[in-house]
Each structure stands twice: as C-alpha cells, then as structure tokens.
Design a protein around this motif. Sequence first.
Motif, PDB file in Angstrom:
ATOM      1  N   ASN A 191      22.950  27.347  50.943  1.00 38.25           N
ATOM      2  CA  ASN A 191      23.816  28.777  50.583  1.00 38.25           C
ATOM      3  C   ASN A 191      23.561  29.349  49.878  1.00 38.25           C
ATOM      4  O   ASN A 191      23.701  30.716  48.823  1.00 38.25           O
ATOM      5  CB  ASN A 191      25.822  28.657  49.919  1.00 38.25           C
ATOM      6  CG  ASN A 191      26.264  27.265  50.886  1.00 38.25           C
ATOM      7  OD1 ASN A 191      25.829  28.054  52.046  1.00 38.25           O
ATOM      8  ND2 ASN A 191      27.472  27.114  50.312  1.00 38.25           N
ATOM      9  N   GLU A 193      20.974  28.960  48.469  1.00 36.51           N
ATOM     10  CA  GLU A 193      20.668  28.507  46.848  1.00 36.51           C
ATOM     11  C   GLU A 193      18.455  27.995  47.278  1.00 36.51           C
ATOM     12  O   GLU A 193      18.732  27.646  47.972  1.00 36.51           O
ATOM     13  CB  GLU A 193      21.348  27.714  46.537  1.00 36.51           C
ATOM     14  CG  GLU A 193      22.506  28.831  46.128  1.00 36.51           C
ATOM     15  CD  GLU A 193      22.702  29.629  44.987  1.00 36.51           C
ATOM     16  OE1 GLU A 193      21.694  29.855  43.737  1.00 36.51           O
ATOM     17  OE2 GLU A 193      23.305  30.914  45.186  1.00 36.51           O
ATOM     18  N   ALA A 849      16.576  34.822  51.283  1.00 33.87           N
ATOM     19  CA  ALA A 849      17.107  34.265  49.647  1.00 33.87           C
ATOM     20  C   ALA A 849      17.521  35.465  48.336  1.00 33.87           C
ATOM     21  O   ALA A 849      19.239  36.056  48.071  1.00 33.87           O
ATOM     22  CB  ALA A 849      16.670  33.290  48.750  1.00 33.87           C
ATOM     23  N   SER A 850      16.858  36.335  48.145  1.00 28.30           N
ATOM     24  CA  SER A 850      16.491  36.966  46.897  1.00 28.30           C
ATOM     25  C   SER A 850      17.121  38.483  47.424  1.00 28.30           C
ATOM     26  O   SER A 850      18.370  38.719  47.091  1.00 28.30           O
ATOM     27  CB  SER A 850      14.781  37.340  46.748  1.00 28.30           C
ATOM     28  OG  SER A 850      14.802  38.322  47.883  1.00 28.30           O
ATOM     29  N   TYR A 852      19.509  37.958  50.208  1.00 33.41           N
ATOM     30  CA  TYR A 852      21.141  38.096  49.779  1.00 33.41           C
ATOM     31  C   TYR A 852      21.585  37.744  48.770  1.00 33.41           C
ATOM     32  O   TYR A 852      22.726  38.960  49.162  1.00 33.41           O
ATOM     33  CB  TYR A 852      21.554  35.849  50.175  1.00 33.41           C
ATOM     34  CG  TYR A 852      22.289  36.202  51.179  1.00 33.41           C
ATOM     35  CD1 TYR A 852      23.526  36.298  50.972  1.00 33.41           C
ATOM     36  CD2 TYR A 852      22.946  34.961  50.062  1.00 33.41           C
ATOM     37  CE1 TYR A 852      24.772  35.263  51.881  1.00 33.41           C
ATOM     38  CE2 TYR A 852      23.953  34.808  49.797  1.00 33.41           C
ATOM     39  CZ  TYR A 852      25.139  35.088  50.663  1.00 33.41           C
ATOM     40  OH  TYR A 852      26.244  33.901  50.833  1.00 33.41           O
ATOM     41  N   HIS A 853      20.750  37.513  48.253  1.00 35.69           N
ATOM     42  CA  HIS A 853      22.093  37.458  46.528  1.00 35.69           C
ATOM     43  C   HIS A 853      21.762  39.410  46.101  1.00 35.69           C
ATOM     44  O   HIS A 853      22.719  39.230  44.904  1.00 35.69           O
ATOM     45  CB  HIS A 853      21.026  36.970  44.882  1.00 35.69           C
ATOM     46  CG  HIS A 853      21.071  35.241  45.419  1.00 35.69           C
ATOM     47  ND1 HIS A 853      22.375  35.003  45.107  1.00 35.69           N
ATOM     48  CD2 HIS A 853      20.384  34.234  46.322  1.00 35.69           C
ATOM     49  CE1 HIS A 853      22.666  33.646  45.676  1.00 35.69           C
ATOM     50  NE2 HIS A 853      21.072  33.226  46.213  1.00 35.69           N
ATOM     51  N   ASN A 856      24.799  40.677  47.159  1.00 37.50           N
ATOM     52  CA  ASN A 856      25.835  40.258  46.899  1.00 37.50           C
ATOM     53  C   ASN A 856      26.146  40.485  45.544  1.00 37.50           C
ATOM     54  O   ASN A 856      27.437  40.386  44.446  1.00 37.50           O
ATOM     55  CB  ASN A 856      26.122  38.653  47.008  1.00 37.50           C
ATOM     56  CG  ASN A 856      25.844  38.934  48.451  1.00 37.50           C
ATOM     57  OD1 ASN A 856      27.544  38.466  49.524  1.00 37.50           O
ATOM     58  ND2 ASN A 856      25.181  38.620  49.616  1.00 37.50           N
ATOM     59  N   SER A 858      24.171  39.676  42.804  1.00 39.72           N
ATOM     60  CA  SER A 858      24.044  38.136  42.029  1.00 39.72           C
ATOM     61  C   SER A 858      22.102  38.037  42.014  1.00 39.72           C
ATOM     62  O   SER A 858      21.716  39.077  42.802  1.00 39.72           O
ATOM     63  CB  SER A 858      24.374  37.432  42.761  1.00 39.72           C
ATOM     64  OG  SER A 858      23.941  36.629  43.984  1.00 39.72           O
ATOM     65  N   THR A 859      21.834  37.374  41.664  1.00 40.69           N
ATOM     66  CA  THR A 859      20.249  36.726  41.584  1.00 40.69           C
ATOM     67  C   THR A 859      19.636  35.968  42.115  1.00 40.69           C
ATOM     68  O   THR A 859      21.014  35.112  42.390  1.00 40.69           O
ATOM     69  CB  THR A 859      19.755  37.103  39.929  1.00 40.69           C
ATOM     70  OG1 THR A 859      20.365  35.289  38.715  1.00 40.69           O
ATOM     71  CG2 THR A 859      19.222  38.441  39.222  1.00 40.69           C
ATOM     72  N   PHE A 860      18.743  35.217  42.233  1.00 42.05           N
ATOM     73  CA  PHE A 860      18.333  34.519  43.069  1.00 42.05           C
ATOM     74  C   PHE A 860      17.405  33.617  41.775  1.00 42.05           C
ATOM     75  O   PHE A 860      16.515  34.317  42.143  1.00 42.05           O
ATOM     76  CB  PHE A 860      17.207  34.916  44.018  1.00 42.05           C
ATOM     77  CG  PHE A 860      17.036  33.339  44.989  1.00 42.05           C
ATOM     78  CD1 PHE A 860      17.352  32.605  45.213  1.00 42.05           C
ATOM     79  CD2 PHE A 860      15.364  33.322  45.140  1.00 42.05           C
ATOM     80  CE1 PHE A 860      16.606  31.195  46.126  1.00 42.05           C
ATOM     81  CE2 PHE A 860      14.763  32.329  45.885  1.00 42.05           C
ATOM     82  CZ  PHE A 860      15.712  30.846  45.791  1.00 42.05           C
ATOM     83  N   ASN A 861      18.418  32.763  41.669  1.00 42.44           N
ATOM     84  CA  ASN A 861      17.618  31.823  41.171  1.00 42.44           C
ATOM     85  C   ASN A 861      16.956  30.229  41.056  1.00 42.44           C
ATOM     86  O   ASN A 861      17.377  29.968  42.064  1.00 42.44           O
ATOM     87  CB  ASN A 861      19.099  30.691  39.583  1.00 42.44           C
ATOM     88  CG  ASN A 861      19.374  32.343  39.096  1.00 42.44           C
ATOM     89  OD1 ASN A 861      18.946  33.166  38.662  1.00 42.44           O
ATOM     90  ND2 ASN A 861      20.757  32.145  39.357  1.00 42.44           N
TER      91      ASN A 861
END
Length: 933
Positions: A191, A193, A849-850, A852-853, A856, A858-861
Amino acid sequence: MLLMRKTVRSIATFALLLLVLYVKTHTFALTTGQAVDNSASYSSLNETSSDVIHNRFVRQVNDDLDEQETTTLRPGVEVEELGTCSEGLLLPLWLPQRHISVSDRAIRGFVYFMLMVYLFVGVSIISDRFMASIEAITSIERNVVVRGPKGEKQTMRVRIWNETVANLTLMALGSSAPEILLSVIEIYAKNFESGDLGPGTIVGSAAYNLFVIIALCMVLIPKGEKRRIKHLRVFIVTAVLSIIAYIWLWAILSLISPGIIEVWEGVLTLLMFPATVLWAYIAERRLLVYKYMDKNYRMNKRGTVVAGEQDSVEMGGDDKGKQFLRMSESAHAYDEARMEYIQLLSELRQKFPDADLEQLEMMAQEQLITRGNKSRAFYRIQATRKLIGSGNLMRKIQERAHDDITRVKAQIQTFNDDDDDMPTRIYFEPGHYTVMENCGEFEVRVVRRGDISGYSNVQFETQDGTASAGSDYVGKSGILTFPPGVDEQRFKIEIIDDDIFEEDECFYIRLFNPSANATIYVPHTATVMILDDDHAGIFAFADAVIDVNESVGVYVLSVMRYSGARGNVIVPYWTEDETAISGRHYHGVRGELIFENNVTEKFILIPIIEESTYEKDVKFKVNIGEPQLAPDDELLAEIHNVEKKRAEDLTDLERILLMSKPRNGELTTTYIRIRESSEFKTTVDKLVARANVSAVLGTSTWKEQFKDALTVVPGDENDLDAEEDVGEEVPKCVDYISHFICLFWKVLFAFVPPTDICGGYVTFVISIFVIGVLTAVIGDAATYFGCVCNIKDSVTAICFVALGTSIPDTFASIIAAKQDATADNCIGNVTGSNAVNVFLGIGLAWSIASIYHAVNGSTFNVEPGTIGFAVTLFCGEALIAIGVLMFRRSTKSIRAELGGPFISKWLHASILLLLWIVYLIVSTLEAYDIIIV
C-alpha cells in the motif's frame, strides 16, 4: 583450496549464527505455546489469586508473541487474527497460521525456499528471452551512404544504438530487471509503504556482484593469462557513480530528511539514471559538452558501423532521408572489413584446397560470427543455456552461419539499373570463374551499374593464389574505360596447359583505383578456379544442405566435377524421403548423369510442389553413386591394360594414369530443405553485415522455440573461439536432469513471441511483464519464508533473494572472463548495474510512493535503520574493492584487473570474498540488534 576452505568455514559460521537466532526464537514460541495450553485447562477451574496472576502472565506472553509475529504485516492493513503471516500479492497463504509446531515451520520454510529456487530458475530463463529481445533492439541497423574526400559514395550499415548507452540502459535493465521490479512491486503490495525486501535485495545484489563475481572472475582466468579493462574512462565513471548512488541513498535516509523520503528526493534519484547514462556517454566519446549533434560512426570488426569519434554526417534533405557520412578513416575501416572477409576466404582456400567456394564461405561466415565482439546478453544467455541443459551457443552459431550462406545463395542478386540517383558501381559479374586447364583463354566481365551517363574507369590486376603467374596462367593488368552509356567491359586471361597431373588451383583478379565518379562494389575480387584436364575427376555436390523456396517450381541441383575432366563418366543418382514426402512435397527422381569429356557440371532436375504452407520446413536427400567410366571410353581400356602389369613394372605416367580413375568426393549426399515462399536477404555482400552474434541469440519462429524447449542438447566443453568442428555428442545424465527440471519453464516461455517479430519489441514487452509476475510471486515466497522461519525481510533479501537473482550473472561473468580479451564485460557491467539498480530500482519505487503520499496529504516514511546501515557498510567496502582493482592495474607485476600471478590473484580474491562475508555477518547482526549503531 585454502580460499575455498576459508569460504566454507565463514559460510558455516554465518549459518550457525542464523540457526542460533532461529532456535532462540522458536524456543520462546514453544514455551509460550505450552503456556497457552495450560491457560486453557485452568480456565475451567475456580480462579484463585495465583491463578489470576498466572493467567495475566499468559495473556501478556501471547500479546508479546502476536506483536513479534506481525512485524511483516503491511502498515495500515487490518488483520482479523494477529500472529499470522501477511497475505501476499499473488501467492496464497499456507493455512493454518496459528500455533504451528517447529517441525511444521521447518517444512514450510523448506517448501518456500525450494519454491524460490524454482522461481529463480524461471526468472533466469525468461530473462534470457528478455535479453535476446534487448540484443535484437540494440542491434538494429540502417543504411547510410558514405562520402569520401573526393565525393565518392558507398552504402554502409550503421548501428543505431551507441554501445555505452545500450549497456547502461537496456542491457543493465535486462540483467537487473528482477531486482528493479521487486522494489517497485513491493511498494504496491504494501500500500505504497516502505519495505525491506526490495531495497535489501538491491543492496545485497550490489555487494555480491562487486565482491563475489569479480573475485571469481579474478581467479578463474586460465593460468598465465590476464584481462584488463579496455574502456577505463567508462569504468571510472560507472564506479564513481555506483558509490555516489549509495552515498546519496544514505544521505536522503539519514541526513537530509531522516526517515522521510520527499518527492524531490525520489524524483532526483530517478533522474540520476539518465544523468549517469549521459556522463558515461560523454566519457566514452571524450566530450565535455555534447553540442555538436553529428551522428559519428566507426567500424567494428564485424563490418558494422557503430557510434564512434572524429567523423561527421550530413543529414540530407530529400524525401528518402539519406544520410551521407564524410570520413576517411571509417571508409578505410569499411574496406578493411571487406578485405578481411576476402582474406579469410583465401586462407581457408589454402587450408582446404578441395573445398568448393560455398563451403569456404560458410566457414568464413562462421568464423566471423565467432570472432565478433560479444555483448553481456550473449554471455548471460550462454550461461543459462548450459545450466538448463540447452547446450552451447556454438551449435547455433554454426547453424546460423550455414543458414546465412544458403539463404543468400538461394536468391538472385538484383540491382535497379535504371535508377540514376544510385551511385555508379563497378564490379565483377560473375565473381567466380571455373575454367579447364586446356581452355586456352577465357573472358572476364566487369559491369557498371547506377549512373552510366559519364566516363568511368577502373584498374585491374591478377594476383596469385595456389596458381602462379607464368606457370599456370599469364598475369595481366590494365585499365578498363567505360564511355557514356556503356555498362560493361570485357578482357581475356590466358591459361597455360601442361601434361602433369595437378590439384585444382586458383588465382584472383581485383579491381582498384576507380575514377572519382565511381565506386568499386562487391564482388570487387574475382576468383578463378583452374581444373586439371589429366584426371577423370572427382564428383560431389556443392552443398551439404540447400534451402529451396517451395515456389521455385523445378529445382536444378548441380553435381560438380573437379580435379580433372577427362573421359566420359556415368554417375547414378536418386532421391530419398526424410521429412519431405515424395508426391506431396516433391517428385522423386532416379537416373544417371553422363559427363562427357571436359564437362565439369551436370544437373539433376527435381520438381518441387508448392503448398503455400506457413512456416514450412521439410527436407529430403539426394544421393549420387559410384562414378564409372563409360564402356566405350578409350581411357577405360588404357587403365585396364595398365592394371594387368605388376606394380614394380609401372612407369611414372602409368602410375598417374591409375590415379586418374573417377571417384566420389566428400559430399555424395545433399539435403534439400523446402521452405515457405518468402523474400530472402539480398546479396552475398550482406554476409559481412550479418556476421552478428546478436542474430544467434534471437529466434525467428515459434516452431524453433518449441523445438529448442523440447530438445536435450549436450553441454559443450569447447570454447566458442575454437576452430575445431563440434562433433556429435550424446547428452549426459546431468543434461537430462537439468532439462526435465526446467521443462515447464522452457515450454511455457516458448509461447513468448520470437524476437524477429517487430524487431524484438513485442518480446521485450511480454518478457518484462512475465518477469514482473514471477518477481511478485518471489516477493511473496520470500516474505512467507522469512515469516515462518522468523527471519527478517532485510536478512532474507541480503542472504537469499540477492543471491538468487545474481547466480545467472555469476556464470555469465565467468564465461566472459574466460573468453573475452578484455575485462569490460566482467567488471564494467557490474559497476554500471549497481548504479542503475539504485537510480532506477529504488528511485522509481520511491518516486511513486512519495508522489502517492503527497497527493493524499501524508508522508512517505522509510526507517533508515537496517537499510541505512547496509548502505553505509557497502560504501566503505566498495571503496576498498575498487582500490584493490586499481592497485592490481597499476602494479608492474600484474598490470591487469583479472588474472595474473597465482599468489596475487588468490590473495586479492580472498580480500574481496572476505569483504562480502563481513558484509553479510555484520548486516545480519545489526538487523537483529546484536550490533547497535
């Protein structure tokens, strides 16, 4: 042997460490499982205060166990039952998951491990199809017209892809596709992450490639030999960038934005991939600023023009889009490539004086392909074919060389003589003459094609072969002048006759120094074969295998008479069915050929039936029997009279007479292959352009692919450069075992379209899709394996997945190290692939991923712990490894990266292997917090 013992001992120590961790974890799990059983029995009793304390302890233990077993779950994904392995993307989960015994876990771990191994085999096989498509794409050529200093034009074949760009883009993608796709697929499966499997595999694969592969190549070089890097500038660029890549990875994980990958960081990582390619290209071209965008070319040894230096091209403005290449060195190299082919034919003629021209051309074509430069794809496919029981590529090289010759000989070379736009071309027509020793003189024809509106001239001269001027023929030279409108000129050569029995001899006539408005075209050297007239002759077919289009109607099969043409000789002939059936594919014939005195060739007429069948490929045999002198021939009576005498009473002339009886040559049987009606390649001159190893890697039909998939071929021990013919060999037991183990994959991937369709692009797309699917299953299997064995994903990636994806590259590099004259295919591609893996594999996954976040909110951790430590450790050890290579190159006693003195190469290889073992052990200890940083 000492190095092997140390290596085995180190691996055993590492395995023991993993076993201790495994036993420790499962001992704890078994204890807590017994506690759970006890708590169930106590629940039916009245709880005392001690019972309450005991049950609370049991619940706490179960909570700790659940937390431990759910570390591999996707973040943000809710699971109904804790303590189980997370559901994979494609591979179903093995149920049940709760409260399984240690033995059950061991069995599941073994099954998952064997499944990964089998999937790695499948990935290797489909990756070779992928590499074959890449080789086909990067080998695409086009025609350009060369302009020399005086304005003369010559058509040349130009390779579109630059070699350095091809190696760092498609070739690197082909060898690293599983690692790159695994990183991208893991992001999607979790997902968007972060995970440890994809990045860990990339870093672990880089460590294995740099340390283990180079170490093996270093020590497996044949004794007394060494290999140096030829393109040092490109190696330095890729080596520096491979280290910069991992330094950059550490920086964005731990320094710039610790634990968070921002959009600009992911995108910049991805953009470093084209920057790497551009930098390597500039270094290879010795350019600082590439602002002069002329397409420059140089000639390689195969006669194909590839991107080069110090030349320039004019782009024409006409509708045909012709490109004119102004150069002197490349034109000279182009002529050298053609002369090399002619010289090779001359050498083979001297070595095999009884062979006819077509056989010599096939041998020359085979040697040109074998001697040609080989790409990383060639060695990768060669290694995999040996591992899966598909045999050596040498057989395919022989088949391809013969196929080139037969296809070219089966067609008629035509030119558009009415096209005034074509350059003026002067050449021999025909390029091969066969004459009797007693012919007196014969006529040679030189033609002019293209623009014939002006005056043209060209010089000619004879050159000795096995025949010598003055004793076998009268040497001649001169100038041929073509007035306007005249398209041919002729001149005569005198042959000297004698009464001494001799083998067939040959000499050559060459054209040179044409006028400014004309170009010498192939064939610009004519071969003249002189047949002795004092022998009854040797009778044979010209070809062992002949390709015929089914639309030919009646095929005219030639039976040759050489080494003499005296007397009347009767030769019987007949046809035999093979896969072709008489009456269905052809009409069988039987009869006798009568060769009259001084007749050197007769023909068998064979009707071919046209069926208009797609991908038709059937064959039948034609045989000739023992030749006999005609009963009324006076030579037969002379021979009978001489045979009545005793051997010691024979004179020299009588002995020569006995030797003059007719006999069969080597080829008394020929195979006629009937193929579907299609356009073949055009001219014999294209044999030089077709001397391309990439053609051996590809396939043209599905029939060929399924035949290869179902056939067990013995693994050859002969090197590709060996000149000896590969004899008939029987597959060994190992070949059969390898074949049947891999049979499922071989048959399945035979459905992938052949590389000849759309230039390999269809194969490219379908192969990379299949690799992606298999990689997703490998990711699931690796996750399940780590889950049931309580091994973290980062350790699984470094120790198992990275090793599995790198095994084919290991064998490919070893073969390249042994067979190549340089170390570029062994070392240069390792550093290039390491840089590409980070920039493309991690850069693409983290960019997706970054973004996508960010969309949305949020942050890609990304937890920098294990990955950051592994990257830091690898960077330090990589500097040591590159330092070892540069030390070997600069040391006077070695002067090479690979091979050299026995002690030094084993010492330096031991250092590289020790670096890899330290990397595995330290990374594993850090992953389990035994080493805390």
